[in-house]
Design a protein around this motif. Structure first.
Motif, short mmCIF file in Angstrom:
data_model
loop_
_atom_site.label_atom_id
_atom_site.label_comp_id
_atom_site.label_asym_id
_atom_site.label_seq_id
_atom_site.Cartn_x
_atom_site.Cartn_y
_atom_site.Cartn_z
N LEU A 38 4.05 -21.07 -74.20
CA LEU A 38 3.34 -19.81 -73.96
C LEU A 38 3.24 -19.42 -72.49
O LEU A 38 2.90 -18.28 -72.18
N LEU A 39 3.56 -20.35 -71.60
CA LEU A 39 3.58 -20.00 -70.18
C LEU A 39 4.57 -18.86 -69.92
O LEU A 39 4.35 -18.02 -69.05
N VAL A 40 5.64 -18.81 -70.70
CA VAL A 40 6.62 -17.72 -70.57
C VAL A 40 5.95 -16.37 -70.82
O VAL A 40 6.17 -15.41 -70.07
N LEU A 41 5.11 -16.29 -71.84
CA LEU A 41 4.40 -15.05 -72.15
C LEU A 41 3.48 -14.68 -70.99
O LEU A 41 3.44 -13.52 -70.56
N LYS A 42 2.75 -15.65 -70.47
CA LYS A 42 1.85 -15.40 -69.35
C LYS A 42 2.62 -14.85 -68.15
O LYS A 42 2.19 -13.89 -67.51
#
Length: 92
Positions: A38-42
């Protein structure tokens, strides 16, 4: 068009844009989330918020080839892609 719901034209446009980009690039965003979480989304959402902030601070609605409208659409698009990915991963 459904005149009782003024949001339909925006959501329909967003759905068409997401489908066109998915057809062109495949599910590259979903694959990135699968690989890196989910770091990609952030990061993607943060990039868009930074772009919005920059445009507003400069008092411009467009810089280079990216407008405030495009950036807002991208922000909504990444949010939808994130929701889609979360839903698909619910049972994993």
């Amino acid at each position: 068009m459904n005149k009782s719901n003024p949001f339909i034209k925006y959501t329909d446009h967003l759905a068409e844009t997401l489908q066109e980009k998915n057809d062109a690039y495949g599910d590259s965003f979903g694959k990135s989330l699968d690989e890196d979480g989910l770091l990609v989304l952030k990061i993607r959402l943060g990039d868009k918020f930074n772009r919005i902030s920059s445009l507003i601070k400069k008092g411009e609605l467009k810089e280079n080839d990216e407008s405030l409208e495009d950036t807002l659409l991208d922000l909504a698009g990444y949010s939808i892609l994130g929701l889609k990915w979360l839903k698909e991963k619910e049972n994993d």
